[in-house]
Design an enzyme around this catalytic site. Structure first.
Site, PDB file in Angstrom:
ATOM      1  N   SER A 135       1.031  -1.462  -0.041  1.00  0.00           N
ATOM      2  CA  SER A 135      -0.103   0.061  -0.359  1.00  0.00           C
ATOM      3  C   SER A 135       1.006   1.452   0.208  1.00  0.00           C
ATOM      4  CB  SER A 135      -1.016  -0.372   1.532  1.00  0.00           C
ATOM      5  OG  SER A 135      -1.857   0.956   1.164  1.00  0.00           O
ATOM      6  N   TYR A 147      -2.854  -0.242  10.088  1.00  0.00           N
ATOM      7  CA  TYR A 147      -2.619  -0.472   9.180  1.00  0.00           C
ATOM      8  C   TYR A 147      -1.380  -0.333   8.608  1.00  0.00           C
ATOM      9  CZ  TYR A 147      -4.345  -1.043   4.455  1.00  0.00           C
ATOM     10  OH  TYR A 147      -4.639  -1.365   2.890  1.00  0.00           O
TER      11      TYR A 147
END
Length: 223
Positions: A135, A147
């Site tokens: 990501s 995250y």
């Protein structure tokens, strides 16, 4: 001989789009996710080159059985796409929910490791390719993002695994998209990256010649 790609998190979003793109490019696809109904619908849509393998990849026994079934059906594995992942509903660290962190770390970190551990012996036989969804959040520092920290792990892991696989002719690629229009978000985001955009990048990496190893593909919205 037709090559085989195993995909985790294959029932929706990026995983499902990659299954379609790979199948269209001539690959067999082994589809892993917890949602049996969604997997079976996708496999039926794709046809005989797809195999639905409902399982919880955080359970090593279920993962091993799914990998074994894929190998038995298609004769081996040429590539693996560790795509499954999740976020949390409560952002930040001080106000975060440790029980959510526990589930997320098991999927975003430990399941990536165990997916590699379970499939690398098969990929070694084919000098295969391991792809993993990272990501933009694993390339930037985001305020209080646990995250993002899990995706920083993925970023480092992918580079380390690429060096290990290089010793026997294998390859590893991390795909690092910005915001993608998937069920990960509560509201549709049609102006952002589409799952098909990410799927196309996975197929691009997989189909490079043996002389080239694409280590990372970073995709950002063009809005």
């Amino acid at each position: 001989m037709t090559k085989t790609l195993l995909i985790t998190g294959a029932s929706t979003g990026i995983g499902a789009a990659t299954a379609r793109a790979a199948a269209n490019a001539g690959w067999n696809v082994a589809l892993l996710a917890r949602s049996q109904d969604a997997l079976e619908r996708l496999a039926e849509e794709i046809g005989d080159t797809a195999l639905a393998l409902p399982c919880d990849i955080t359970d090593r026994e279920q993962l091993d059985k799914a990998v074994e079934r894929a190998v038995n059906r298609f004769g081996g594995l040429d590539a693996v796409y560790a795509n499954a992942g999740m976020g949390v509903s409560k952002p930040g660290i001080e106000k975060g929910a440790p029980e959510e962190w526990h589930a997320m770390i098991h999927l975003n970190v430990l399941a990536v490791l165990t997916t590699a551990h379970a499939t690398l012996p098969h990929l070694r036989k084919t000098k295969g390719h391991f792809v993993v969804t990272g990501s933009k959040a694993g390339r930037d520092h985001l305020k209080g993002s646990v995250y993002g920290a899990t995706k920083w792990f993925v970023q480092g892991f992918a580079g380390n695994l690429a060096e290990e696989m290089r010793e026997w002719g294998g390859r590893c690629t991390v795909i690092t998209p910005g915001m993608v229009d998937t069920p990960f978000f509560d509201e549709p985001k049609p102006e952002k990256i589409q799952p098909e955009d990410v799927a196309n990048s996975v197929v691009f990496a997989l189909e490079q010649p043996d002389t080239a190893s694409v280590r990372e593909i970073h995709i950002m919205p063009n809005d």
